[in-house]
Design a protein around this motif. Sequence first.
Motif, mmCIF file in Angstrom:
data_model
loop_
_atom_site.group_PDB
_atom_site.id
_atom_site.type_symbol
_atom_site.label_atom_id
_atom_site.label_comp_id
_atom_site.label_asym_id
_atom_site.label_seq_id
_atom_site.Cartn_x
_atom_site.Cartn_y
_atom_site.Cartn_z
ATOM 1 N N ILE A 91 0.834 -1.202 0.000
ATOM 2 C CA ILE A 91 0.000 0.000 0.000
ATOM 3 C C ILE A 91 0.870 1.253 0.000
ATOM 4 O O ILE A 91 0.631 2.194 -0.760
ATOM 5 N N THR A 92 1.908 1.258 0.825
ATOM 6 C CA THR A 92 2.811 2.405 0.886
ATOM 7 C C THR A 92 3.497 2.631 -0.463
ATOM 8 O O THR A 92 3.566 3.758 -0.952
ATOM 9 N N GLU A 93 3.989 1.565 -1.068
ATOM 10 C CA GLU A 93 4.682 1.671 -2.360
ATOM 11 C C GLU A 93 3.759 2.186 -3.457
ATOM 12 O O GLU A 93 4.210 2.905 -4.356
ATOM 13 N N CYS A 94 2.484 1.829 -3.400
ATOM 14 C CA CYS A 94 1.525 2.332 -4.397
ATOM 15 C C CYS A 94 1.505 3.859 -4.404
ATOM 16 O O CYS A 94 1.435 4.480 -5.457
ATOM 17 N N PHE A 95 1.568 4.450 -3.226
ATOM 18 C CA PHE A 95 1.555 5.910 -3.134
ATOM 19 C C PHE A 95 2.924 6.497 -3.426
ATOM 20 O O PHE A 95 3.035 7.521 -4.098
ATOM 21 N N LEU A 96 3.969 5.854 -2.927
ATOM 22 C CA LEU A 96 5.324 6.382 -3.122
ATOM 23 C C LEU A 96 5.709 6.477 -4.594
ATOM 24 O O LEU A 96 6.477 7.355 -4.975
ATOM 25 N N SER A 97 5.192 5.580 -5.403
ATOM 26 C CA SER A 97 5.580 5.561 -6.813
ATOM 27 C C SER A 97 5.027 6.748 -7.595
ATOM 28 O O SER A 97 5.509 7.041 -8.678
ATOM 29 N N ASN A 98 4.026 7.437 -7.045
ATOM 30 C CA ASN A 98 3.385 8.504 -7.811
ATOM 31 C C ASN A 98 3.082 9.792 -7.065
ATOM 32 O O ASN A 98 2.668 10.758 -7.673
ATOM 33 N N SER A 99 3.235 9.785 -5.770
ATOM 34 C CA SER A 99 2.811 10.944 -4.982
ATOM 35 C C SER A 99 3.864 11.312 -3.957
ATOM 36 O O SER A 99 4.573 10.444 -3.465
ATOM 37 N N PRO A 100 3.919 12.599 -3.589
ATOM 38 C CA PRO A 100 4.712 12.946 -2.415
ATOM 39 C C PRO A 100 4.030 12.345 -1.182
ATOM 40 O O PRO A 100 2.812 12.445 -1.045
ATOM 41 N N VAL A 101 4.799 11.692 -0.342
ATOM 42 C CA VAL A 101 4.235 10.996 0.815
ATOM 43 C C VAL A 101 4.913 11.495 2.088
ATOM 44 O O VAL A 101 6.119 11.756 2.099
ATOM 45 N N LEU A 102 4.125 11.603 3.140
ATOM 46 C CA LEU A 102 4.628 12.026 4.446
ATOM 47 C C LEU A 102 3.964 11.159 5.504
ATOM 48 O O LEU A 102 2.773 10.842 5.405
ATOM 49 N N LYS A 134 12.292 1.814 8.098
ATOM 50 C CA LYS A 134 11.667 0.810 7.225
ATOM 51 C C LYS A 134 11.134 1.434 5.950
ATOM 52 O O LYS A 134 11.331 0.919 4.860
ATOM 53 N N THR A 135 10.439 2.544 6.073
ATOM 54 C CA THR A 135 9.746 3.118 4.915
ATOM 55 C C THR A 135 10.590 4.103 4.112
ATOM 56 O O THR A 135 10.316 4.335 2.945
ATOM 57 N N LYS A 136 11.560 4.727 4.780
ATOM 58 C CA LYS A 136 12.370 5.787 4.158
ATOM 59 C C LYS A 136 11.511 6.988 3.733
ATOM 60 O O LYS A 136 11.834 7.719 2.813
ATOM 61 N N ILE A 137 10.401 7.164 4.431
ATOM 62 C CA ILE A 137 9.474 8.259 4.144
ATOM 63 C C ILE A 137 9.677 9.348 5.186
ATOM 64 O O ILE A 137 9.737 9.059 6.383
ATOM 65 N N PRO A 138 9.764 10.616 4.749
ATOM 66 C CA PRO A 138 9.869 11.710 5.732
ATOM 67 C C PRO A 138 8.732 11.629 6.741
ATOM 68 O O PRO A 138 7.591 11.331 6.387
ATOM 69 N N SER A 139 9.073 11.873 8.001
ATOM 70 C CA SER A 139 8.102 11.727 9.082
ATOM 71 C C SER A 139 8.092 12.947 9.986
ATOM 72 O O SER A 139 9.130 13.567 10.202
ATOM 73 N N ILE A 140 6.932 13.238 10.504
ATOM 74 C CA ILE A 140 6.756 14.309 11.482
ATOM 75 C C ILE A 140 6.112 13.691 12.714
ATOM 76 O O ILE A 140 5.116 12.970 12.605
ATOM 77 N N VAL A 141 6.683 13.951 13.879
ATOM 78 C CA VAL A 141 6.091 13.492 15.137
ATOM 79 C C VAL A 141 5.085 14.538 15.578
ATOM 80 O O VAL A 141 5.409 15.723 15.682
ATOM 81 N N ILE A 142 3.873 14.087 15.835
ATOM 82 C CA ILE A 142 2.813 14.981 16.280
ATOM 83 C C ILE A 142 2.435 14.615 17.705
ATOM 84 O O ILE A 142 2.048 13.473 17.972
ATOM 85 N N LEU A 143 2.580 15.569 18.613
ATOM 86 C CA LEU A 143 2.166 15.356 19.996
ATOM 87 C C LEU A 143 0.685 15.669 20.096
ATOM 88 O O LEU A 143 0.258 16.799 19.873
ATOM 89 N N ASN A 144 -0.080 14.668 20.427
ATOM 90 C CA ASN A 144 -1.520 14.784 20.477
ATOM 91 C C ASN A 144 -1.978 14.826 21.935
ATOM 92 O O ASN A 144 -1.242 14.448 22.838
ATOM 93 N N LYS A 145 -3.175 15.275 22.143
ATOM 94 C CA LYS A 145 -3.809 15.343 23.462
ATOM 95 C C LYS A 145 -3.067 16.274 24.408
ATOM 96 O O LYS A 145 -2.974 16.016 25.609
ATOM 97 N N VAL A 146 -2.546 17.361 23.867
ATOM 98 C CA VAL A 146 -1.847 18.342 24.707
ATOM 99 C C VAL A 146 -2.815 19.067 25.632
ATOM 100 O O VAL A 146 -2.387 19.699 26.595
ATOM 101 N N ASP A 147 -4.097 18.959 25.356
ATOM 102 C CA ASP A 147 -5.097 19.561 26.230
ATOM 103 C C ASP A 147 -5.352 18.711 27.471
ATOM 104 O O ASP A 147 -5.904 19.179 28.455
#
Length: 190
Positions: A126-137, A166-179
């Motif tokens: 599934i990941t490769e399907c997107f990586l082959s044609n789209s910018p992925v994050l 594993k994926t070699k895809i750029p990643s952003i860590v999102i801190l959730n539930k800060v409230d």
Amino acid sequence: MNCKHTSALFVIGMAGSGKSTLVNKLSTTFSKVKNNSYIINLDPASKNLNYIANVDIRDTIDYKKVMKMYNLGPNGAIMASLNLFSTRFDQIQKIINKNSSKIEVIIIDTPGQIEVFTWSASGSIITECFLSNSPVLILYVVDLSKILNPINFTTNILYCCSTLYKTKIPSIVILNKVDVSSIDFFCRMV
């Protein structure tokens, strides 16, 4: 898939980290600024979604039936469901291609069992399907209230790093539930 202008966001994180809530907020935000989002739910075990998915694995795969049919536990059934779904992913690609002029961002909500998606053949397909044609994050979601001790914090960061490795895809860590929790502890720890 031929969606060169479409970006794909994989929302990954541990169970209960708030992935589906983030998907809902992203979708709402994108619609407010007239960016058309397309949402794919890949979690066959989710009971209730707080967003409307354009493609929902639960529409074609019954997680409970897979569990009974193959005599599997919960994680095995999620993996088997993803495997079955990935064999039909060419159909999803055709749907996305048909609507590509109207789609600006694809948001993919993944199961809370990170390893089931990240380290499985179906997750790679599934990941490769997107990586082959789209910018992925990758948006790696962390529940702030669950990382208030160093062991949980380290575990989450290691999971995020292993996903990046594993994926070699750029990643952003999102801190959730800060409230729910104070971010002060986290800021001191980092």
